[in-house]
Design a protein around this motif. Structure first.
Motif, PDB file in Angstrom:
ATOM      1  N   LEU A   1      62.153 -40.953  11.071  1.00 21.69           N
ATOM      2  CA  LEU A   1      62.940 -40.723   9.705  1.00 21.69           C
ATOM      3  C   LEU A   1      62.400 -40.159   8.923  1.00 21.69           C
ATOM      4  CD1 LEU A   1      65.126 -44.158  10.504  1.00 21.69           C
ATOM      5  CD2 LEU A   1      66.201 -41.930  10.574  1.00 21.69           C
ATOM      6  N   GLY A   2      61.897 -38.643   8.614  1.00 24.51           N
ATOM      7  CA  GLY A   2      61.017 -38.273   7.608  1.00 24.51           C
ATOM      8  C   GLY A   2      59.596 -38.669   8.510  1.00 24.51           C
ATOM      9  N   LYS A   3      59.244 -39.508   9.142  1.00 21.82           N
ATOM     10  CA  LYS A   3      58.558 -39.915   9.591  1.00 21.82           C
ATOM     11  C   LYS A   3      58.539 -39.989  11.630  1.00 21.82           C
ATOM     12  CE  LYS A   3      55.490 -41.546   6.327  1.00 21.82           C
ATOM     13  NZ  LYS A   3      55.069 -42.896   5.443  1.00 21.82           N
ATOM     14  N   VAL A   4      57.819 -40.324  12.353  1.00 19.35           N
ATOM     15  CA  VAL A   4      57.719 -40.664  13.644  1.00 19.35           C
ATOM     16  C   VAL A   4      57.077 -41.671  14.015  1.00 19.35           C
ATOM     17  CG1 VAL A   4      57.182 -39.893  15.584  1.00 19.35           C
ATOM     18  CG2 VAL A   4      57.557 -37.766  14.303  1.00 19.35           C
TER      19      VAL A   4
ATOM     20  N   SER B   1      47.950 -38.906  22.451  1.00 16.67           N
ATOM     21  CA  SER B   1      48.492 -37.055  22.321  1.00 16.67           C
ATOM     22  C   SER B   1      48.713 -37.150  21.508  1.00 16.67           C
ATOM     23  CB  SER B   1      49.026 -37.020  23.308  1.00 16.67           C
ATOM     24  OG  SER B   1      51.018 -37.136  22.808  1.00 16.67           O
ATOM     25  N   HIS B   2      48.880 -38.198  20.335  1.00 14.40           N
ATOM     26  CA  HIS B   2      48.550 -37.291  19.237  1.00 14.40           C
ATOM     27  C   HIS B   2      48.439 -38.013  18.037  1.00 14.40           C
ATOM     28  CE1 HIS B   2      50.628 -35.269  15.070  1.00 14.40           C
ATOM     29  NE2 HIS B   2      51.306 -34.416  15.331  1.00 14.40           N
ATOM     30  N   SER B   3      47.449 -37.319  16.842  1.00 16.12           N
ATOM     31  CA  SER B   3      46.936 -38.461  15.886  1.00 16.12           C
ATOM     32  C   SER B   3      48.026 -39.513  14.412  1.00 16.12           C
ATOM     33  CB  SER B   3      46.509 -37.544  15.043  1.00 16.12           C
ATOM     34  OG  SER B   3      46.857 -36.654  13.762  1.00 16.12           O
ATOM     35  N   GLY B   4      47.005 -40.404  13.801  1.00 14.20           N
ATOM     36  CA  GLY B   4      48.143 -40.810  13.491  1.00 14.20           C
ATOM     37  C   GLY B   4      47.881 -42.221  12.889  1.00 14.20           C
ATOM     38  N   ILE B   5      48.361 -43.287  11.778  1.00 10.37           N
ATOM     39  CA  ILE B   5      48.256 -44.376  11.820  1.00 10.37           C
ATOM     40  C   ILE B   5      48.504 -45.176  13.363  1.00 10.37           C
ATOM     41  CG2 ILE B   5      48.468 -46.168  10.732  1.00 10.37           C
ATOM     42  CD1 ILE B   5      49.113 -44.590   8.765  1.00 10.37           C
ATOM     43  N   LYS B   6      47.344 -46.297  13.851  1.00 10.02           N
ATOM     44  CA  LYS B   6      47.775 -46.824  14.625  1.00 10.02           C
ATOM     45  C   LYS B   6      47.317 -48.111  14.446  1.00 10.02           C
ATOM     46  CE  LYS B   6      45.598 -43.155  17.960  1.00 10.02           C
ATOM     47  NZ  LYS B   6      45.218 -42.521  16.956  1.00 10.02           N
ATOM     48  N   LYS B   7      48.242 -48.721  14.639  1.00 13.74           N
ATOM     49  CA  LYS B   7      48.741 -50.824  15.285  1.00 13.74           C
ATOM     50  C   LYS B   7      48.988 -50.640  16.203  1.00 13.74           C
ATOM     51  CE  LYS B   7      49.514 -51.232  10.316  1.00 13.74           C
ATOM     52  NZ  LYS B   7      50.729 -51.240   9.071  1.00 13.74           N
ATOM     53  N   THR B   8      47.807 -52.048  17.103  1.00 13.96           N
ATOM     54  CA  THR B   8      48.117 -52.720  18.122  1.00 13.96           C
ATOM     55  C   THR B   8      48.203 -54.677  17.694  1.00 13.96           C
ATOM     56  OG1 THR B   8      46.968 -51.214  19.082  1.00 13.96           O
ATOM     57  CG2 THR B   8      47.197 -53.164  20.477  1.00 13.96           C
ATOM     58  N   SER B   9      49.642 -55.199  17.996  1.00 12.88           N
ATOM     59  CA  SER B   9      49.964 -56.666  18.290  1.00 12.88           C
ATOM     60  C   SER B   9      50.276 -56.640  19.783  1.00 12.88           C
ATOM     61  CB  SER B   9      50.637 -56.430  17.445  1.00 12.88           C
ATOM     62  OG  SER B   9      51.897 -55.820  17.595  1.00 12.88           O
ATOM     63  N   SER B  10      50.133 -58.412  19.983  1.00 10.37           N
ATOM     64  CA  SER B  10      50.372 -58.872  21.194  1.00 10.37           C
ATOM     65  C   SER B  10      50.496 -60.389  21.062  1.00 10.37           C
ATOM     66  CB  SER B  10      48.700 -59.269  22.076  1.00 10.37           C
ATOM     67  OG  SER B  10      47.846 -57.928  22.340  1.00 10.37           O
ATOM     68  N   LYS B  11      51.179 -60.468  22.181  1.00  9.23           N
ATOM     69  CA  LYS B  11      51.939 -62.492  21.512  1.00  9.23           C
ATOM     70  C   LYS B  11      52.086 -62.754  23.083  1.00  9.23           C
ATOM     71  CE  LYS B  11      57.267 -60.101  21.269  1.00  9.23           C
ATOM     72  NZ  LYS B  11      57.703 -61.156  21.049  1.00  9.23           N
TER      73      LYS B  11
ATOM     74  N   SER C   1      57.029 -29.164  12.099  1.00  3.49           N
ATOM     75  CA  SER C   1      57.718 -28.441  13.135  1.00  3.49           C
ATOM     76  C   SER C   1      57.731 -27.961  14.556  1.00  3.49           C
ATOM     77  CB  SER C   1      58.148 -27.033  12.246  1.00  3.49           C
ATOM     78  OG  SER C   1      57.630 -26.126  12.048  1.00  3.49           O
ATOM     79  N   SER C   2      56.025 -27.648  14.752  1.00  5.36           N
ATOM     80  CA  SER C   2      55.941 -27.232  16.047  1.00  5.36           C
ATOM     81  C   SER C   2      55.610 -28.947  16.477  1.00  5.36           C
ATOM     82  CB  SER C   2      54.256 -26.593  15.901  1.00  5.36           C
ATOM     83  OG  SER C   2      53.465 -27.850  14.678  1.00  5.36           O
ATOM     84  N   ASP C   3      55.565 -30.434  15.756  1.00  5.17           N
ATOM     85  CA  ASP C   3      56.068 -31.131  17.027  1.00  5.17           C
ATOM     86  C   ASP C   3      57.617 -31.763  17.511  1.00  5.17           C
ATOM     87  OD1 ASP C   3      53.109 -31.839  16.389  1.00  5.17           O
ATOM     88  OD2 ASP C   3      54.378 -32.748  14.120  1.00  5.17           O
TER      89      ASP C   3
ATOM     90  N   VAL D   1      59.591 -37.252  24.054  1.00  9.45           N
ATOM     91  CA  VAL D   1      60.170 -35.909  23.672  1.00  9.45           C
ATOM     92  C   VAL D   1      60.842 -35.727  22.057  1.00  9.45           C
ATOM     93  CG1 VAL D   1      61.088 -33.563  24.050  1.00  9.45           C
ATOM     94  CG2 VAL D   1      60.498 -34.637  26.059  1.00  9.45           C
ATOM     95  N   LEU D   2      59.605 -35.412  20.911  1.00 11.23           N
ATOM     96  CA  LEU D   2      60.532 -35.347  19.766  1.00 11.23           C
ATOM     97  C   LEU D   2      61.736 -34.619  19.643  1.00 11.23           C
ATOM     98  CD1 LEU D   2      57.407 -35.607  18.032  1.00 11.23           C
ATOM     99  CD2 LEU D   2      58.496 -37.977  19.009  1.00 11.23           C
ATOM    100  N   PHE D   3      63.108 -34.891  19.550  1.00  5.98           N
ATOM    101  CA  PHE D   3      64.222 -33.737  18.990  1.00  5.98           C
ATOM    102  C   PHE D   3      63.947 -34.063  17.169  1.00  5.98           C
ATOM    103  CE2 PHE D   3      64.924 -35.432  23.393  1.00  5.98           C
ATOM    104  CZ  PHE D   3      64.547 -33.662  23.831  1.00  5.98           C
ATOM    105  N   SER D   4      64.670 -32.787  17.084  1.00  6.30           N
ATOM    106  CA  SER D   4      64.846 -33.136  15.331  1.00  6.30           C
ATOM    107  C   SER D   4      66.104 -33.522  15.077  1.00  6.30           C
ATOM    108  CB  SER D   4      64.351 -31.534  14.443  1.00  6.30           C
ATOM    109  OG  SER D   4      65.590 -30.541  15.085  1.00  6.30           O
TER     110      SER D   4
END
Length: 232
Positions: A153-156, A176-186, A205-207, A229-232
């Motif tokens: 939705l604008g962002k993945v 396999s892609h860079s970005g903002i990563k967050k990890t949580s456990s419960k 567009s290449s993603d 697989v990312l679909f637009s």
């Protein structure tokens, strides 16, 4: 008729006495799971709580022993020498005085199936072996692939989720892609935890129409991977 029933009731009380009702605090009781899954090479925590018959004595020593057959696999006694199979791989967590007998077993081996059981010794009071309340470990040779979901939705915003039995060393996630990563456990239940890694990025567009991979590495170096697989 009613008078006769009451007379019979009191007669039975006089003959047999009033039945004694024991509370949980006056009995030996333990709560452990009968079977726990654990990944080979990782760790597993066996949750355990127990109660013992109460006493007015002042108690200041508790000795706990997890056993497999006649072999002691873990104890709270610091100077006790475990055999080489379990040395430096186990520890009792929590407070025996407070009723916790939880044990952690690290670097799980294929032979660590058990069954394991707990024994408590209170030198100034009593001792008890919970030999009928055994715990078996289902040792898994390979981890399950992580569960993935993705929203565009604008962002993945992609998530990668796994369940495991080792909260002290949760799995690591590699995308396999860079970005903002967050990890949580419960906590999922008494002996399983879930850990989620979330990746957020603005796609090019290449993603699109390309696979996004999530690789999970557990303690012990075993890995599992899933992709979407990312679909637009």
């Amino acid at each position: 008729m009613e008078l006769k029933l009451w007379t019979l009731f009191y007669f039975l009380l006089l003959v047999f006495g009033i039945p004694e009702v024991q509370s949980a605090d006056s009995q030996w009781f333990i709560d452990v799971p009968s079977k726990i899954p654990a990944l080979q090479g990782s760790c597993v925590i066996i949750p355990c709580v127990y109660t013992y018959p109460k006493t007015k004595k002042i108690l200041n020593r508790w000795k706990g022993f997890w056993k497999r057959g006649n072999t002691i696999v873990s104890t709270n006694l610091p100077k006790f020498k475990l055999n080489s199979e379990f040395k430096r791989r186990t520890r009792i967590l929590g407070s025996l005085r407070g009723g916790s007998c939880t044990m952690q077993l690290s670097s799980v081996r294929s032979t660590d199936v058990g069954p394991f059981y707990f024994r408590i010794e209170i030198p100034q009071h009593k001792s008890f072996t919970f030999s009928e309340n055994t715990v078996t470990i289902d040792v898994l040779r390979t981890p399950e692939p992580p569960t993935m979901s993705v929203e565009v939705l604008g962002k993945v915003v992609a998530s990668c989720t796994v369940s495991h039995s080792c909260p002290t060393s949760p799995p690591r996630f590699y995308w396999s892609h860079s970005g903002i990563k967050k990890t949580s456990s419960k906590r999922l239940n008494k002996w399983m935890w879930t850990t989620v890694s979330t990746l957020t990025f603005v796609p090019l567009s290449s993603d699109f129409n390309q696979a996004l991979n999530c690789t999970v590495m557990y303690r012990g170096k075993k890995t599992a991977q899933s992709s979407v697989v990312l679909f637009s």
